[in-house]
Scaffold this active site. Structure first.
Site, PDB file in Angstrom:
ATOM      1  N   GLU A 131       5.822   5.458 -29.248  1.00 36.38           N
ATOM      2  CA  GLU A 131       4.900   4.432 -29.771  1.00 36.38           C
ATOM      3  C   GLU A 131       3.460   4.925 -29.838  1.00 36.38           C
ATOM      4  O   GLU A 131       2.745   4.667 -30.815  1.00 36.38           O
ATOM      5  CB  GLU A 131       4.972   3.181 -28.874  1.00 36.38           C
ATOM      6  CG  GLU A 131       4.149   2.003 -29.343  1.00 36.38           C
ATOM      7  CD  GLU A 131       4.701   1.347 -30.603  1.00 36.38           C
ATOM      8  OE1 GLU A 131       4.087   1.559 -31.663  1.00 36.38           O
ATOM      9  OE2 GLU A 131       5.727   0.641 -30.529  1.00 36.38           O
ATOM     10  N   VAL A 134       1.510   6.885 -32.923  1.00 38.98           N
ATOM     11  CA  VAL A 134       1.011   6.276 -34.163  1.00 38.98           C
ATOM     12  C   VAL A 134       0.111   5.088 -33.840  1.00 38.98           C
ATOM     13  O   VAL A 134       0.543   4.142 -33.170  1.00 38.98           O
ATOM     14  CB  VAL A 134       2.183   5.761 -35.038  1.00 38.98           C
ATOM     15  CG1 VAL A 134       1.652   5.282 -36.368  1.00 38.98           C
ATOM     16  CG2 VAL A 134       3.226   6.826 -35.236  1.00 38.98           C
ATOM     17  N   ILE A 138      -1.748  -0.196 -31.390  1.00 40.79           N
ATOM     18  CA  ILE A 138      -0.995  -1.120 -32.260  1.00 40.79           C
ATOM     19  C   ILE A 138       0.514  -0.869 -32.072  1.00 40.79           C
ATOM     20  O   ILE A 138       0.989   0.236 -32.323  1.00 40.79           O
ATOM     21  CB  ILE A 138      -1.364  -0.912 -33.746  1.00 40.79           C
ATOM     22  CG1 ILE A 138      -2.875  -1.022 -33.946  1.00 40.79           C
ATOM     23  CG2 ILE A 138      -0.623  -1.905 -34.625  1.00 40.79           C
ATOM     24  CD1 ILE A 138      -3.337  -0.714 -35.368  1.00 40.79           C
ATOM     25  N   GLU A 191      -9.016  14.732 -32.415  1.00 39.53           N
ATOM     26  CA  GLU A 191      -8.043  15.656 -31.835  1.00 39.53           C
ATOM     27  C   GLU A 191      -8.797  16.830 -31.203  1.00 39.53           C
ATOM     28  O   GLU A 191      -9.972  17.070 -31.494  1.00 39.53           O
ATOM     29  CB  GLU A 191      -7.109  16.181 -32.932  1.00 39.53           C
ATOM     30  CG  GLU A 191      -6.224  15.114 -33.529  1.00 39.53           C
ATOM     31  CD  GLU A 191      -5.382  14.403 -32.481  1.00 39.53           C
ATOM     32  OE1 GLU A 191      -4.549  15.045 -31.838  1.00 39.53           O
ATOM     33  OE2 GLU A 191      -5.568  13.190 -32.289  1.00 39.53           O
ATOM     34  N   ASP A 202      -3.572  14.798 -39.198  1.00 40.26           N
ATOM     35  CA  ASP A 202      -3.204  13.815 -38.172  1.00 40.26           C
ATOM     36  C   ASP A 202      -2.587  12.579 -38.838  1.00 40.26           C
ATOM     37  O   ASP A 202      -1.522  12.099 -38.429  1.00 40.26           O
ATOM     38  CB  ASP A 202      -4.473  13.440 -37.386  1.00 40.26           C
ATOM     39  CG  ASP A 202      -4.228  12.366 -36.350  1.00 40.26           C
ATOM     40  OD1 ASP A 202      -3.817  12.707 -35.235  1.00 40.26           O
ATOM     41  OD2 ASP A 202      -4.441  11.175 -36.665  1.00 40.26           O
ATOM     42  N   LYS A 206       1.350  10.917 -38.736  1.00 39.44           N
ATOM     43  CA  LYS A 206       1.624   9.513 -38.392  1.00 39.44           C
ATOM     44  C   LYS A 206       2.372   8.815 -39.526  1.00 39.44           C
ATOM     45  O   LYS A 206       3.281   8.013 -39.281  1.00 39.44           O
ATOM     46  CB  LYS A 206       0.304   8.796 -38.104  1.00 39.44           C
ATOM     47  CG  LYS A 206      -0.360   9.275 -36.815  1.00 39.44           C
ATOM     48  CD  LYS A 206      -1.783   8.765 -36.741  1.00 39.44           C
ATOM     49  CE  LYS A 206      -2.455   9.169 -35.440  1.00 39.44           C
ATOM     50  NZ  LYS A 206      -3.906   8.953 -35.476  1.00 39.44           N
ATOM     51  N   GLY A 303      -8.579   6.538 -28.734  1.00 32.84           N
ATOM     52  CA  GLY A 303      -9.270   6.301 -27.462  1.00 32.84           C
ATOM     53  C   GLY A 303      -8.286   6.371 -26.302  1.00 32.84           C
ATOM     54  O   GLY A 303      -7.090   6.095 -26.465  1.00 32.84           O
TER      55      GLY A 303
HETATM   56  P1  NAP Z   1      -6.983  16.110 -24.051  1.00 35.28           P
HETATM   57  O1  NAP Z   1      -8.041  15.204 -23.538  1.00 35.28           O
HETATM   58  O2  NAP Z   1      -7.380  17.409 -24.648  1.00 35.28           O
HETATM   59  O3  NAP Z   1      -5.951  16.356 -22.850  1.00 35.28           O
HETATM   60  C1  NAP Z   1      -4.935  17.310 -22.910  1.00 35.28           C
HETATM   61  C2  NAP Z   1      -4.403  17.529 -21.498  1.00 35.28           C
HETATM   62  O4  NAP Z   1      -3.306  18.434 -21.563  1.00 35.28           O
HETATM   63  C3  NAP Z   1      -5.423  18.148 -20.549  1.00 35.28           C
HETATM   64  O5  NAP Z   1      -5.300  17.577 -19.269  1.00 35.28           O
HETATM   65  C4  NAP Z   1      -5.015  19.623 -20.495  1.00 35.28           C
HETATM   66  O6  NAP Z   1      -5.298  20.246 -19.244  1.00 35.28           O
HETATM   67  C5  NAP Z   1      -3.518  19.539 -20.697  1.00 35.28           C
HETATM   68  N1  NAP Z   1      -2.984  20.715 -21.368  1.00 35.28           N
HETATM   69  C6  NAP Z   1      -3.194  21.102 -22.642  1.00 35.28           C
HETATM   70  N2  NAP Z   1      -2.520  22.243 -22.902  1.00 35.28           N
HETATM   71  C7  NAP Z   1      -1.893  22.590 -21.752  1.00 35.28           C
HETATM   72  C8  NAP Z   1      -1.057  23.664 -21.363  1.00 35.28           C
HETATM   73  N3  NAP Z   1      -0.731  24.639 -22.230  1.00 35.28           N
HETATM   74  N4  NAP Z   1      -0.571  23.682 -20.124  1.00 35.28           N
HETATM   75  C9  NAP Z   1      -0.900  22.705 -19.227  1.00 35.28           C
HETATM   76  N5  NAP Z   1      -1.689  21.649 -19.542  1.00 35.28           N
HETATM   77  C10 NAP Z   1      -2.174  21.600 -20.783  1.00 35.28           C
HETATM   78  O7  NAP Z   1      -6.105  15.381 -25.174  1.00 35.28           O
HETATM   79  P2  NAP Z   1      -5.888  13.812 -25.385  1.00 35.28           P
HETATM   80  O8  NAP Z   1      -6.980  13.282 -26.259  1.00 35.28           O
HETATM   81  O9  NAP Z   1      -5.639  13.173 -24.069  1.00 35.28           O
HETATM   82  O10 NAP Z   1      -4.574  13.813 -26.315  1.00 35.28           O
HETATM   83  C11 NAP Z   1      -3.318  14.068 -25.755  1.00 35.28           C
HETATM   84  C12 NAP Z   1      -2.239  13.704 -26.772  1.00 35.28           C
HETATM   85  O11 NAP Z   1      -2.368  12.319 -27.126  1.00 35.28           O
HETATM   86  C13 NAP Z   1      -2.310  14.475 -28.090  1.00 35.28           C
HETATM   87  O12 NAP Z   1      -1.011  14.677 -28.598  1.00 35.28           O
HETATM   88  C14 NAP Z   1      -3.064  13.513 -29.016  1.00 35.28           C
HETATM   89  O13 NAP Z   1      -2.756  13.712 -30.380  1.00 35.28           O
HETATM   90  C15 NAP Z   1      -2.485  12.188 -28.529  1.00 35.28           C
HETATM   91  N6  NAP Z   1      -3.316  11.045 -28.822  1.00 35.28           N
HETATM   92  C16 NAP Z   1      -4.621  11.034 -28.481  1.00 35.28           C
HETATM   93  C17 NAP Z   1      -5.390   9.915 -28.758  1.00 35.28           C
HETATM   94  C18 NAP Z   1      -6.854   9.853 -28.422  1.00 35.28           C
HETATM   95  O14 NAP Z   1      -7.522   8.914 -28.874  1.00 35.28           O
HETATM   96  N7  NAP Z   1      -7.386  10.792 -27.621  1.00 35.28           N
HETATM   97  C19 NAP Z   1      -4.797   8.803 -29.393  1.00 35.28           C
HETATM   98  C20 NAP Z   1      -3.430   8.845 -29.710  1.00 35.28           C
HETATM   99  C21 NAP Z   1      -2.693   9.974 -29.425  1.00 35.28           C
HETATM  100  P3  NAP Z   1      -6.811  20.462 -18.754  1.00 35.28           P
HETATM  101  O15 NAP Z   1      -7.348  19.087 -18.520  1.00 35.28           O
HETATM  102  O16 NAP Z   1      -6.732  21.254 -17.486  1.00 35.28           O
HETATM  103  O17 NAP Z   1      -7.517  21.166 -19.854  1.00 35.28           O
HETATM  104  N1  HSE Z   2      -7.450  11.744 -33.484  1.00 37.38           N
HETATM  105  C1  HSE Z   2      -6.657  10.564 -33.651  1.00 37.38           C
HETATM  106  C2  HSE Z   2      -7.419   9.555 -34.498  1.00 37.38           C
HETATM  107  C3  HSE Z   2      -6.333   9.984 -32.302  1.00 37.38           C
HETATM  108  O1  HSE Z   2      -8.625   9.721 -34.677  1.00 37.38           O
HETATM  109  O2  HSE Z   2      -6.817   8.618 -35.005  1.00 37.38           O
HETATM  110  C4  HSE Z   2      -5.316   8.886 -32.379  1.00 37.38           C
HETATM  111  O3  HSE Z   2      -4.055   9.376 -32.730  1.00 37.38           O
END
Ligand code: NAP
Ligand code: HSE
Length: 425
Positions: A131, A134, A138, A191, A202, A206, A303
């Site tokens: 979930e 995407v 939502i 990202e 991205d 989705k 977020g």
């Molecule tokens: P992020 O802040 O960059 O966090 C990534 C985490 O993964 C960090 O804790 C990092 O460790 C760890 N990591 C990355 N590569 C690794 C590796 N090779 N081995 C071990 N640990 C590793 O990213 P995020 O924004 O939370 O996003 C995470 C996922 O959620 C992504 O798939 C993104 O597309 C998805 N997402 C994000 C959002 C958003 O708004 N941020 C929304 C929807 C979906 P360190 O902390 O030690 O660097």
């Molecule tokens: N980078 C993505 C966005 C995070 O801006 O929509 C949520 O998937």
């Protein structure tokens, strides 16, 4: 005292991962009331366990050793919130193989390797949920898979990238592209590599996931036609405003006569259309189907905490449905053909720069007419001895519009390749 009966592992403890832990800690009582279970993060994989975290994970929880998480008998369900294809994909496969249910926020992984991962989950008899991959907060996957199961959804229209919507909203108010991107990154919307956001990669992932779930036929990332916002200029934004429209990065998935088309591109959206009102990092998805006519879901699309709500919802669903077989199968049940891109039709906006000479307009309209493309609106503006032509074209197949514009581009009076965007009303 309540016992910890479901140990959670996190792959990643960044923006989303740390928010998931915060939500599980702060919402533990509500979750226990709703499910009868207490969920607690017992291991979280990171690159650097020594880094300061906005919400500390607790003693001994952070590790950089994947095997320690995979082999921990206290880890029952894992949330993959690290992103990327590798090593995240290998880790998810290993966890499924080890009999652990996985929920993922990783749209690129699900959109590219979903078929194989769902097969692995099915073979192991464990759930794989997605979930959070995407539209963050939502609950659109759940709505499509459960609430609309008999609704024959044939069109999905959405703003599914928060970063670019945030940037376009800022640019409408006069902000620069670079400042708007920096601000979106500072909010944690973008990202790790924001190229994925601005190029439409991205949003394409989705839309592939949404189309797969909506139509019940696998659509992979590579199947999605995509175009990002990098080519947009201030002139396009102000031309749209003059026409009573705004520019949005829009995903459109269409099921037409048994064939599928999925695309992501900037589009002119009429100000009276619900998508035009979607501002900042919000997302919206319009689902159109036979009986439901149209349902629009709107909410925060990016977020940490916003995304964590969907991760936690999936964790709760796993806990609530384990062992019953309820909703744990792959959504796909058929193979649909791809609609040839030239047959996809829309109203369009074309922006041309031409020499201001007699006969140019006649040339342009005659080539459009030769392709049976009709002009709905036309604005000509003088520009330094030249002129810009802004044309809104009635609905026509993309192949015909592109064919006419290719011929028009060959005129010596046409000074730059025409810029073409679909119009949504
Ligand atoms: P992020 O802040 O960059 O966090 C990534 C985490 O993964 C960090 O804790 C990092 O460790 C760890 N990591 C990355 N590569 C690794 C590796 N090779 N081995 C071990 N640990 C590793 O990213 P995020 O924004 O939370 O996003 C995470 C996922 O959620 C992504 O798939 C993104 O597309 C998805 N997402 C994000 C959002 C958003 O708004 N941020 C929304 C929807 C979906 P360190 O902390 O030690 O660097
Ligand atoms: N980078 C993505 C966005 C995070 O801006 O929509 C949520 O998937």
């Amino acid at each position: 005292m309540a016992s910890v009966d479901v140990g959670i592992g996190l792959l990643g403890y960044g923006t989303v991962g740390s928010s998931v832990n915060r939500m599980l800690v702060e919402g533990a009582d509500e979750i226990e009331r709703a499910t009868g279970h207490r969920l607690r993060v017992v291991r979280a994989l990171v690159r650097d366990p020594k880094k300061d975290r906005p919400f500390p994970a607790g003693d001994g929880v952070l590790t950089s050793d994947f095997a320690a998480l995979r082999d921990d008998p206290d880890v029952h369900v894992v949330a993959e919130v690290m992103g990327g294809i590798s090593p995240a994909g290998e880790y998810v496969r290993e966890l499924l193989g080890a009999g652990k249910a996985v929920v993922s926020a990783n749209k690129q992984l699900i959109a590219r390797d979903g078929a194989e991962l769902f097969a692995a989950a099915s073979a192991a008899g464990v759930q794989l949920r997605f979930e959070a991959s995407v539209c963050a907060a939502i609950p659109v996957v759940k709505v499509l898979r459960e609430s609309l199961v008999v609704s024959n959804v044939h069109r999905v229209l959405g703003i599914v990238n928060g970063t670019t919507n945030f940037m376009l909203s800022r640019m409408e108010r006069g902000g620069s592209y670079a400042d708007a991107l920096a601000e979106a990154q500072a909010h944690g919307y973008a990202e790790a590599d924001p190229t994925d956001d601005v190029t439409g990669a991205d949003a394409a992932a989705k839309m592939a996931i949404l189309a797969t779930v909506a139509f019940g036929s696998r659509v992979r990332y590579e199947d999605v036609e995509r175009r990002g916002i990098e080519e947009l200029e201030a002139a396009h934004v102000s031309a749209a405003a003059d026409l009573g429209m705004v520019i949005r990065l829009v995903g459109i998935a269409t099921l037409l006569d048994g064939a599928v088309d999925v695309r992501v591109q900037p589009a002119l959206v009429d100000r009276s259309h619900p998508l035009a009102a979607v501002d900042g990092a919000f997302n919206a998805v319009m689902l159109q189907g036979d009986a439901i006519r149209e349902i629009t879901l709107e909410g925060p699309g990016a977020g940490g905490l916003e995304t964590a709500t969907a991760v936690v919802a999936d964790l709760v669903s796993v806990v609530g449905t384990s062992g019953t077989g309820f909703l744990q199968n792959d959504a796909c049940w058929r193979e649909l053909d791809r609609l040839p891109p030239v047959e996809w039709s829309s109203e369009f906006f074309a922006h041309l720069e031409v020499s201001d000479r007699p006969g140019v307009l006649a040339h342009v309209t005659s080539r459009l007419a030769a392709h049976d493309v009709s002009v709905a609106q036309l604005v000509q503006r003088p520009a330094d001895g030249a002129a810009t032509l802004e044309l809104v074209l009635h609905r026509a197949p993309l192949g015909e519009v592109s064919g006419a514009l290719r011929e028009i581009s060959a005129f010596p009076e046409v000074l730059r390749p025409p810029f073409l965007l679909p119009v949504i009303r």
